[in-house]
Design a protein around this motif. Sequence first.
Motif: not given
Length: 89
Positions: A65-80
């Motif tokens: 869920l956190s990964l999905h929320q961070l990806a939606t907000a475009r806050r992930l450093p990269q998509q591992p």
Amino acid sequence: MTGTYAVCAAGLFALGCGALAAYRTVRSTENQADQAVLERLRREPDLAPEGLAADLGLRPAAVRLSLHQLATARRLPQQPFPIRDADQM
């Protein structure tokens, strides 16, 4: 009769306050999990969700869920790793 309405109004107010407190508690917990996942990914970007969950002491569903929320907000450093269809439900 007016006393009954006052009791109902007070009860509804208390119920609304309780619901708001519960919502804020859940959002705070989710925000803390998001920050922990983000910090961990910045240090080790190649970890899988299960590895993140084990390292952080969270459930794998909470990490996804956190990964999905961070990806939606475009806050992930990269998509591992690719997000699977089952993770998007």
